[in-house]
Enzyme design. Structure first.
Site, PDB file in Angstrom:
ATOM      1  NE  ARG A  96      47.573  76.654  97.210  1.00  0.00           N
ATOM      2  CZ  ARG A  96      47.550  77.845  96.600  1.00  0.00           C
ATOM      3  NH1 ARG A  96      48.064  78.902  97.167  1.00  0.00           N
ATOM      4  NH2 ARG A  96      47.028  77.957  95.419  1.00  0.00           N
ATOM      5  CD  GLU A 149      47.960  87.750  88.881  1.00  0.00           C
ATOM      6  OE1 GLU A 149      48.477  86.874  89.603  1.00  0.00           O
ATOM      7  OE2 GLU A 149      48.524  88.247  87.902  1.00  0.00           O
ATOM      8  CE  LYS A 190      44.103  82.602  90.034  1.00  0.00           C
ATOM      9  NZ  LYS A 190      44.291  84.002  90.237  1.00  0.00           N
TER      10      LYS A 190
HETATM   11  P1  ATP Z   1      46.320  80.263  91.544  1.00  0.00           P
HETATM   12  O1  ATP Z   1      47.568  79.457  91.606  1.00  0.00           O
HETATM   13  O2  ATP Z   1      45.106  79.441  91.303  1.00  0.00           O
HETATM   14  O3  ATP Z   1      46.437  81.435  90.646  1.00  0.00           O
HETATM   15  P2  ATP Z   1      46.662  82.117  93.607  1.00  0.00           P
HETATM   16  O4  ATP Z   1      46.851  81.979  95.069  1.00  0.00           O
HETATM   17  O5  ATP Z   1      47.807  82.648  92.833  1.00  0.00           O
HETATM   18  O6  ATP Z   1      46.154  80.760  93.043  1.00  0.00           O
HETATM   19  P3  ATP Z   1      44.975  84.367  93.640  1.00  0.00           P
HETATM   20  O7  ATP Z   1      44.000  84.805  92.638  1.00  0.00           O
HETATM   21  O8  ATP Z   1      46.162  85.206  93.874  1.00  0.00           O
HETATM   22  O9  ATP Z   1      45.380  82.917  93.248  1.00  0.00           O
HETATM   23  O10 ATP Z   1      44.259  84.029  95.022  1.00  0.00           O
HETATM   24  C1  ATP Z   1      43.298  84.832  95.645  1.00  0.00           C
HETATM   25  C2  ATP Z   1      43.148  84.383  97.060  1.00  0.00           C
HETATM   26  O11 ATP Z   1      42.692  83.037  97.089  1.00  0.00           O
HETATM   27  C3  ATP Z   1      44.468  84.417  97.790  1.00  0.00           C
HETATM   28  O12 ATP Z   1      44.264  85.004  99.054  1.00  0.00           O
HETATM   29  C4  ATP Z   1      44.865  82.986  97.908  1.00  0.00           C
HETATM   30  O13 ATP Z   1      45.563  82.755  99.084  1.00  0.00           O
HETATM   31  C5  ATP Z   1      43.509  82.268  97.929  1.00  0.00           C
HETATM   32  N1  ATP Z   1      43.633  80.916  97.391  1.00  0.00           N
HETATM   33  C6  ATP Z   1      44.029  80.559  96.162  1.00  0.00           C
HETATM   34  N2  ATP Z   1      44.086  79.211  96.048  1.00  0.00           N
HETATM   35  C7  ATP Z   1      43.700  78.709  97.247  1.00  0.00           C
HETATM   36  C8  ATP Z   1      43.537  77.387  97.775  1.00  0.00           C
HETATM   37  N3  ATP Z   1      43.802  76.310  97.050  1.00  0.00           N
HETATM   38  N4  ATP Z   1      43.111  77.264  99.048  1.00  0.00           N
HETATM   39  C9  ATP Z   1      42.836  78.345  99.794  1.00  0.00           C
HETATM   40  N5  ATP Z   1      42.967  79.607  99.360  1.00  0.00           N
HETATM   41  C10 ATP Z   1      43.403  79.806  98.101  1.00  0.00           C
HETATM   42 MG    MG Z   2      48.408  84.009  91.581  1.00  0.00          MG
END
Ligand code: ATP
Ligand code: MG
Length: 776
Positions: free
Chosen positions: A267, A40, A277
């Site tokens: 994760r 995102e 983020k």
């Molecule tokens: P954040 O909380 O940092 O926004 P998110 O999962 O909401 O994390 P996205 O931008 O939606 O962030 O994530 C993009 C991809 O990266 C998703 O498939 C998510 O599963 C993966 N991802 C995000 N954080 C991790 C992590 N700590 N370990 C492994 N994969 C991750």
């Molecule tokens: Mg997110």
């Protein structure tokens, strides 16, 4: 078709790769592999994303498939084109390429809307007037079924009309939602009529004001996967319960196999780091850091500015492995991979962080002597050197001088000698202090017979780094430490937040440092090892010619420790971290005395010499105390090769022991024996065995399992090696010519290149033989 070469002859690296291989073998996906990385755009990519990126792009690469980059941009409030751009920049820098497959979920709004209409017509979705809070209250709990909303049984006609008016903007935010009509008694809460659309009168960075209803994650994600014909939709474990809903939507729309399937993995949680983020945005917005690319941030942009290499991040991401159990990864594992890569990439230069002036009284004033200083130590197969100016006045590290040194201080002190790296031996004759009693200058004399590289030399115990006072450049050096002082920054007391776990000393700025002139006109973001200090990079933003700024990437190996010097009598300014290797263990005299006092040790010594034919030194080291021999003998039980076990214990394991010795190792003698067996059998190379030992010492584990997980089997395939060798030779025509004209010392360079391409996995004897044949 799938190109499965790398996985054919060895077990798949992880359970997701095993699923992909199995799906291909059973033709479940029409022979295709398509994954996606779906961030995102509401912030910057971080090290957690790197794990997902390495997995999705890695699978596509290994199985001859494609990996899409899809921006999951269905939330107008927080998304921005600047994040879209930054994420693409960071992905490219990491070395991943999505080719033509760049997609945006917001491009699918029309299709998603049409599909929602289809579900309404089929009686599978309805418009609900309950607000968020009411919906929650009606949904029930895990132990109680939910109860239907009074609007649940609206007719498809009424729903169609209301949904069209939602889209047309007739209702205000939150007045209505569209929900799937599934099962209010489902044990899976996600299945209790989940919300598909909500109303938000907000500007979307790509779609402008065209839409005021926005799809929620579950509705947008699986359908986007279906539109793009994704085969394996890989997400993190929190989405495990969403999988049923993922499949339900595809069923309800009548999307046939082969269609996307969701798989979950754990994760990444990295110590001393926040991995969200949203939290990172707070650090940026509230000024705790200087921006998303602050070198203390675990964003890809921050790590780039800090000096990490793309390879080190990729290697780390692959090394943490893919499993279904959440666990925290130690920060040292990331640093290990950074050092490992930089050791071969960052030339050694000299920089003095806290300068102390030294006048060499018997050296002529005004003279500048240019000494030849190799960039690389002997064990790195690289060549190159630079001239370093030597003058009457130089700077040394303030910490490298002590007026009243403790016993094992092998640096400079009154009347004592030390070698200046790449230069001469000097002796300290006089200490000059100011009125406050602070040391402001040393007067030394040098021995002109001792220039480095000039034949037979007398030896002194210590070598220190230095720069010329007149010829060096001023430098600002930023020493970074961990951003948080707790391994888990979210683990704070009641009423505190992760912000309370911030490390107040995460940045120390030194403004009086001096660096040798060879670096003065290097390009921005050049990486170096500052001898004895660590790895550094010129700051890509703030460094200017004449006003150089360096960021510390990482200190030298953390198996090195600061000498436990007695504190100096007088308070001194804050000291830099200057690592010095501490050799642990006892003297051979002490070991002999121990054997004399303990017949069991003496018996072992004799037996190891006679029965196992060990060298005196090996037998000696294994009889330091009973625990060492116990470990040795237990390891023999799993791999009965005494000389190999002894060799590997004394040369490798011994130096890696912590204060707790053998008892504190997170693995046992059986695992150690297995590791030595793998090396003896040639399954892994000796260098890889050391790398595995590093991991075992750090966090335990079975060597055979580590080999499979990290894909470390020795490459013994001469065909594969030949083609790598061809590539290396083609890339270095001038070196090939130089080798053939007699510079056979370059063999090491070619070896190093092949080892680099194969990440250390090639069988070195075989590489050497093939190279010699090819270069003959
Ligand atoms: P954040 O909380 O940092 O926004 P998110 O999962 O909401 O994390 P996205 O931008 O939606 O962030 O994530 C993009 C991809 O990266 C998703 O498939 C998510 O599963 C993966 N991802 C995000 N954080 C991790 C992590 N700590 N370990 C492994 N994969 C991750
Ligand atoms: Mg997110």
């Amino acid at each position: 078709m799938a190109n499965n070469e790398t996985t054919d002859n060895s077990a798949p690296r992880d359970f997701i790769r095993a699923i992909v291989a199995d799906d291909l073998a059973n033709n479940r996906t029409g022979g295709r592999v398509a994954t996606r990385f779906p961030p995102e755009p509401n912030g910057y990519l971080h090290i957690g994303h790197a794990k997902s990126i390495a997995l999705n792009f890695g699978i596509a690469q290994e199985f001859g498939g494609v990996c899409h980059l899809r921006f999951d941009d269905t939330n107008p409030e927080t998304e921005d084109v600047k994040y879209v751009e930054a994420m693409q920049r960071d992905l490219r820098w990491l070395g991943y390429d999505w080719g033509e497959h760049l997609y945006f979920a917001s491009d699918y709004f029309e299709q998603l809307y049409d599909w929602a209409v289809q579900l309404i017509q089929a009686g599978k979705a309805y418009v609900d007037d309950l607000n968020d809070e009411e919906i929650r209250a009606y949904r029930g709990t895990v132990t109680e079924p939910g109860k239907p909303s009074p609007y649940r049984d609206r007719s498809p006609e009424e729903n169609l009309d209301l949904f069209a008016r939602m889209r047309a903007g007739e209702f205000e935010d939150g007045a209505k939602v569209l929900r799937a009509k599934i099962d209010l008694a489902s044990p899976n809460m996600k299945m209790r009529d989940p919300v598909m659309y909500r109303i938000r009168h907000a500007h979307h960075y790509r779609r402008g004001d065209e839409w005021c209803i926005f799809p929620l994650y579950d509705w947008a994600h699986g359908q986007s996967d279906a539109i793009e014909r994704i085969t394996h939709s890989i997400c993190t474990l929190e989405f495990e319960n969403n999988r049923e809903l993922y499949d339900w939507f595809l069923d309800a729309l009548g999307i046939p196999e082969p269609r996307p399937h969701q798989y979950e993995f754990a994760r990444l949680f990295l110590d001393y780091t926040v991995m969200s983020k949203r939290k990172m945005l707070r650090l940026v917005n509230e000024g705790y850091v200087a921006g998303w690319d602050d070198p203390r941030m675990s964003t890809v942009a921050g790590m780039r500015r800090r000096g990490y290499t793309p390879e080190s991040i990729r290697n780390f991401a692959n090394a943490v492995g893919v499993a279904r159990v959440n666990s925290r990864v130690q920060f040292e594992l990331l640093e290990y991979h950074v050092r490992n890569d930089l050791n071969y990439k960052a030339p050694r230069v000299m920089c003095v962080l806290h300068p102390l002036k030294v006048v060499i009284t018997n050296y002529p004033a005004g003279e500048v002597e240019w000494l030849n200083a190799p960039y690389w130590p002997h064990d790195v197969p690289k060549e190159g050197s630079r001239p370093v100016p030597f003058t009457r006045e130089i700077f040394i590290e303030r910490e490298d001088f002590m007026e009243n040194p403790p016993h094992k201080f092998h640096r400079l002190s009154p009347g004592q000698e030390v070698r200046l790296r790449h230069a001469y031996i000097i002796r300290c004759d006089e200490v000059i202090k100011n009125e406050e009693g602070e040391i402001v200058e040393l007067r030394c004399s040098y021995d002109p017979e001792t220039r480095s590289g000039s034949g037979r030399q007398r030896r002194v115990k210590g070598t220190i780094h230095w720069v010329s006072a007149s010829e060096s450049q001023p430098a600002e050096v930023r020493l970074y430490d961990r951003l948080f002082s707790k391994p888990n920054p979210d683990d704070v007391a009641e009423g505190e937040t992760f912000l309370d776990a911030l490390n107040p000393n995460s940045l120390e700025v030194l403004t009086n440092s001096r660096i040798e002139p060879s670096v003065a006109s290097d390009p921005p973001a050049s990486r170096y090892q500052f001898e004895r200090l660590g790895y550094f990079i010129t700051d890509a933003v703030d460094s200017r010619p004449g006003a150089l700024v360096f960021n510390r990437t990482v200190t030298l190996r953390d198996t090195w420790e600061k000498v436990k010097a007695e504190p100096e009598p007088k308070a001194e300014e804050k000291k830099p971290h200057v690592p010095v290797k501490v050799v642990r263990g006892t003297s051979s005299d002490a070991r002999r005395r121990a054997r004399e006092a303990n017949p069991a040790l003496a018996e072992r010594y004799e037996r190891y010499r006679q029965r196992y034919d060990l060298s005196e030194l090996d037998a000696d080291l294994l009889t330091v105390d009973m625990a060492v021999g116990d470990f040795f003998e237990a390891a023999l039980a799993s791999h009965p090769e005494p000389r190999s076990i002894a060799n590997f214990m004394n040369n490798e394991l011994q130096g890696r022991l912590g204060d707790g010795g053998y008892a504190a190792l997170p693995f046992g003698p059986a695992e150690f024996g297995e590791l030595v067996a793998l090396a003896d059998e040639g399954v892994i190379s000796a260098n890889i065995a050391k790398e595995i030992l590093d991991e075992m010492v750090e966090k335990g584990g079975r060597p055979s399992e580590i080999v499979e997980r990290r894909g470390l089997r020795q490459l013994d395939d001469s065909e594969a090696l030949r083609s790598i060798i061809e590539q290396v030779l083609a890339d270095n025509p001038d070196k090939v010519a130089a080798y053939r004209s007699g510079k056979t010392g370059l063999l090491g360079f070619f070896m190093g290149q092949v080892m680099r391409v194969t990440q250390g996995k090639a069988n070195p004897q075989l590489v050497q033989q093939l190279l010699k044949e090819r270069l003959a």
